[in-house]
Write a protein that holds these residues in place. Sequence first.
Motif, PDB file in Angstrom:
ATOM      1  N   VAL A   1      -0.727  15.178 -15.261  1.00  0.00           N
ATOM      2  CA  VAL A   1      -1.404  13.882 -15.187  1.00  0.00           C
ATOM      3  C   VAL A   1      -1.339  13.179 -16.540  1.00  0.00           C
ATOM      4  O   VAL A   1      -1.629  13.770 -17.581  1.00  0.00           O
TER       5      VAL A   1
ATOM      6  N   GLN B   1       0.823  -1.208   0.000  1.00  0.00           N
ATOM      7  CA  GLN B   1       0.000   0.000   0.000  1.00  0.00           C
ATOM      8  C   GLN B   1       0.858   1.258   0.000  1.00  0.00           C
ATOM      9  O   GLN B   1       0.681   2.151   0.822  1.00  0.00           O
ATOM     10  N   SER B   2       1.794   1.274  -0.924  1.00  0.00           N
ATOM     11  CA  SER B   2       2.713   2.412  -0.975  1.00  0.00           C
ATOM     12  C   SER B   2       2.009   3.655  -1.531  1.00  0.00           C
ATOM     13  O   SER B   2       0.959   3.567  -2.177  1.00  0.00           O
TER      14      SER B   2
ATOM     15  N   ARG C   1       3.384  24.274  -0.312  1.00  0.00           N
ATOM     16  CA  ARG C   1       2.637  23.694  -1.434  1.00  0.00           C
ATOM     17  C   ARG C   1       2.041  22.328  -1.120  1.00  0.00           C
ATOM     18  O   ARG C   1       0.939  21.998  -1.556  1.00  0.00           O
TER      19      ARG C   1
ATOM     20  N   GLY D   1      -0.524   2.222 -10.968  1.00  0.00           N
ATOM     21  CA  GLY D   1      -1.603   1.674 -10.160  1.00  0.00           C
ATOM     22  C   GLY D   1      -1.694   0.165 -10.283  1.00  0.00           C
ATOM     23  O   GLY D   1      -1.843  -0.554  -9.294  1.00  0.00           O
TER      24      GLY D   1
ATOM     25  N   CYS E   1      -0.432   0.925  -5.824  1.00  0.00           N
ATOM     26  CA  CYS E   1      -0.148   2.018  -4.890  1.00  0.00           C
ATOM     27  C   CYS E   1      -1.196   3.124  -5.026  1.00  0.00           C
ATOM     28  O   CYS E   1      -1.990   3.145  -5.968  1.00  0.00           O
ATOM     29  N   LYS E   2      -1.149   4.027  -4.080  1.00  0.00           N
ATOM     30  CA  LYS E   2      -1.989   5.208  -4.154  1.00  0.00           C
ATOM     31  C   LYS E   2      -1.144   6.316  -4.784  1.00  0.00           C
ATOM     32  O   LYS E   2      -0.023   6.574  -4.335  1.00  0.00           O
ATOM     33  N   ILE E   3      -1.678   6.945  -5.800  1.00  0.00           N
ATOM     34  CA  ILE E   3      -0.896   7.925  -6.555  1.00  0.00           C
ATOM     35  C   ILE E   3      -1.470   9.318  -6.345  1.00  0.00           C
ATOM     36  O   ILE E   3      -2.674   9.529  -6.555  1.00  0.00           O
ATOM     37  N   PHE E   4      -0.630  10.238  -5.968  1.00  0.00           N
ATOM     38  CA  PHE E   4      -1.025  11.642  -5.861  1.00  0.00           C
ATOM     39  C   PHE E   4      -0.371  12.400  -7.011  1.00  0.00           C
ATOM     40  O   PHE E   4       0.836  12.296  -7.205  1.00  0.00           O
ATOM     41  N   VAL E   5      -1.167  13.119  -7.757  1.00  0.00           N
ATOM     42  CA  VAL E   5      -0.630  13.896  -8.874  1.00  0.00           C
ATOM     43  C   VAL E   5      -0.629  15.370  -8.481  1.00  0.00           C
ATOM     44  O   VAL E   5      -1.670  15.933  -8.142  1.00  0.00           O
ATOM     45  N   GLU E   6       0.543  15.965  -8.485  1.00  0.00           N
ATOM     46  CA  GLU E   6       0.693  17.397  -8.157  1.00  0.00           C
ATOM     47  C   GLU E   6       1.493  18.014  -9.298  1.00  0.00           C
ATOM     48  O   GLU E   6       2.723  17.940  -9.303  1.00  0.00           O
TER      49      GLU E   6
ATOM     50  N   VAL F   1      -0.758   6.641 -14.718  1.00  0.00           N
ATOM     51  CA  VAL F   1      -1.596   6.310 -13.557  1.00  0.00           C
ATOM     52  C   VAL F   1      -1.964   4.827 -13.610  1.00  0.00           C
ATOM     53  O   VAL F   1      -1.866   4.098 -12.616  1.00  0.00           O
TER      54      VAL F   1
ATOM     55  N   GLY G   1      -2.654   9.619 -18.098  1.00  0.00           N
ATOM     56  CA  GLY G   1      -3.536   8.497 -17.782  1.00  0.00           C
ATOM     57  C   GLY G   1      -2.823   7.156 -17.806  1.00  0.00           C
ATOM     58  O   GLY G   1      -3.005   6.325 -16.914  1.00  0.00           O
TER      59      GLY G   1
END
Lengths: 196, 173
Positions: free
Chosen positions: A34, A25-26, A78, A43, A48-53, A39, A36
């Motif tokens: 982003v 569960q990284s 930020r 994924g 894993c859980k992906i945060f896009v900034e 991701v 697609g």
Amino acid sequence: MPDGSPTFPTKALPKLLDALKAREQSVLLDLGPVVGTNVTFFGERLGCKIFVEDLFSDIDRHARAGTLDHLPRVFASRFKRLEGSVDGILCWDVFDYLDKPAAQSLAAQLIRLLRPEGVVLAFFSTMAPKDSPLCYVKQTVVNDTTLRHREYPAEQSRQAPLLNRDIIRMFEPARVMEQFLLKTHARELFFRLPAA
Amino acid sequence: MWKRDESVKSTRQPAAASVTPSYAAGVSASKPEARRQNEGDVVNIGKSVVIKGELSGSEDLTIEGHVEGKIELKDHVLTIGPNGKIKAQVFAKVVIVLGEVHGNVTASEKVDIRDNGSVDGDIVAPKVAIASGAHFRGSVDMQRKPSAAASQQPAVAQPTKTAPSPQSQAAAR
């Protein structure tokens, strides 16, 4: 749909994948726009859980407003995630578009976000910027060892390349675990934060 | 020869999506907007409809209007049309986004953000597709947690029935 964008090898991406595969569960932080397929790739491969900034859009916004000198302060506030909450960070080549103070501020924040033994993948150009059209590069993962580069318009030009020793200092206490100099004149650096 | 009984047809509920009473307060349509397309069993919420509250149902739904609150479509497809603007927590089997969503999106099968679609929020789904022209800001969680996905479905999800507001009934006339 056929895509004529060029592809390039990557040697550091497999290192990042290996490092994150070992974790359950990284959490992965992607600082690029982003994409697609990325991701989906991360994924499905890592679960894993992906945060896009998208920091490139931040840079563009400040370039348009003429406030690029605010970026060190902007980066300091930020990222809302908790300290030590991220397992891996994909910086792509975002540091190539930052001056040294902004780069130092960003690197400090990324290190703050990393968990012990967390990893960072970043690309740094080794060539002085030329008078080429302003563009960023959208990095699309084709497979473990190949990236597709798609250029798109930018407001900010590449900055003078950072020296290796400056990069290493910026990311302390993380250590450079692997470093690759590619034929494309890009340096791929793979950092790891020591265990607590 | 078989002949359609118009009187029976006219008593049929216009839509299968159910809404809480707050829907009645929030509808601002001036003409019939929620209609059922019997062939495809899809409910369509038109672009002049504003819904504030909880929206749930047991058939596919396309939203072209505005929804604020919560949307729950157990085992069905939710499509946010190009004109759709959602400020809500969304739960469905499949979520297709062509419009704008502000809020977290949970799908038991797939979230698909198409070109010009926009999501500001966190996505939880085993499959996620984001088109190159789409906007997305948030996180994506594709961990395989079937039990967790099931537990996120609301306990109150019941066979649907329609509760049109007095305003919408008036508008339908």
